[in-house]
Design an enzyme around this catalytic site. Sequence first.
Site, short mmCIF file in Angstrom:
data_model
loop_
_atom_site.label_atom_id
_atom_site.label_comp_id
_atom_site.label_asym_id
_atom_site.label_seq_id
_atom_site.Cartn_x
_atom_site.Cartn_y
_atom_site.Cartn_z
CD GLN A 81 -24.87 23.89 25.72
OE1 GLN A 81 -23.84 24.18 24.79
NE2 GLN A 81 -24.11 23.90 27.32
CG HIS A 114 -28.82 22.67 21.62
ND1 HIS A 114 -27.42 22.37 21.42
CD2 HIS A 114 -29.22 23.90 21.61
CE1 HIS A 114 -27.80 23.37 22.49
NE2 HIS A 114 -27.94 24.43 21.93
N GLY A 163 -20.56 21.46 33.38
CA GLY A 163 -19.97 20.78 31.92
C GLY A 163 -20.39 20.77 30.81
#
Length: 230
Positions: free
Chosen positions: A86, A104, A170
């Site tokens: 991401q 993203h 994470g």
Amino acid sequence: MKKLVVLTGSGISAESGLKTFRESGGLWENYDVMEVASPEGWAKNKELVLRFYNERRAQLKEALPNSAHMGLKELEKDFEVNIITQNVDNLHKRAGSLNVLHLHGLLTRARSTQYAELAYDIGYGEIKMGDTCEKGFQLRPDIVWFGEAVPAIEEAASVVATADVFAVIGTSLVVYPAAGLMDYVPKNVPVFLIDPNEVAIPTYRSVRYIREKAGKGIAELQEILRKEFL
Ligand code: OAD
């Protein structure tokens, strides 16, 4: 080789000095996400949006891949590693990882506001008002903003569906559709989660929780995978 699919979020880059989003001191504490990361924010104040991402890009230039990024690269010796991230930083690539899918977008790319397919590598330079694509339209960061489609999600889902082992590292798993990728992990595939903090997993499946920062957590994951899956 067995296929290890990894979904990463901003926590994997925290030890490189890049901020996460939702933790105390995170980026969304100092910026209104809708002002800097949405089409509405862009329509309202383009200078502010460009400045926000120009700053992120300048920070990225000074950052280095950390032992977590390197640890995932090392795992390529024994596994086919597919990273779905991401993150908009380029630290997985700079660590040498071969298969990295950016859900993203990427800080180091700009794209046309009119033609999404007109995208350009800009390295760590700034995007300014008046910078245009070859057809004359203003450039914007090649980042997926809130409310925009995530073009890579289908490819990501099909990669996840072929995993032999899956790991989440994470990420708070609150942003969709990325968090929904958990639903594509085949039933009997073991799922590992590395995060120093509690993460609300958006599914009922059980996970093996390695409650450590990414660097230490991946070192532990390496040991487990080599012992149990080779
Ligand atoms: P969050 O800020 O929501 O979550 C960061 C996660 O990293 C948390 O679960 C932390 O506990 C964990 N963390 C912190 N330090 C860590 C460390 N050293 N090692 C491992 N984990 C650590 O960030 P994301 O989940 O990445 O999207 O956010 C998802 C998306 O929301 C981002 O891609 C971004 C954001 O808005 C866009 O901008 C489109």
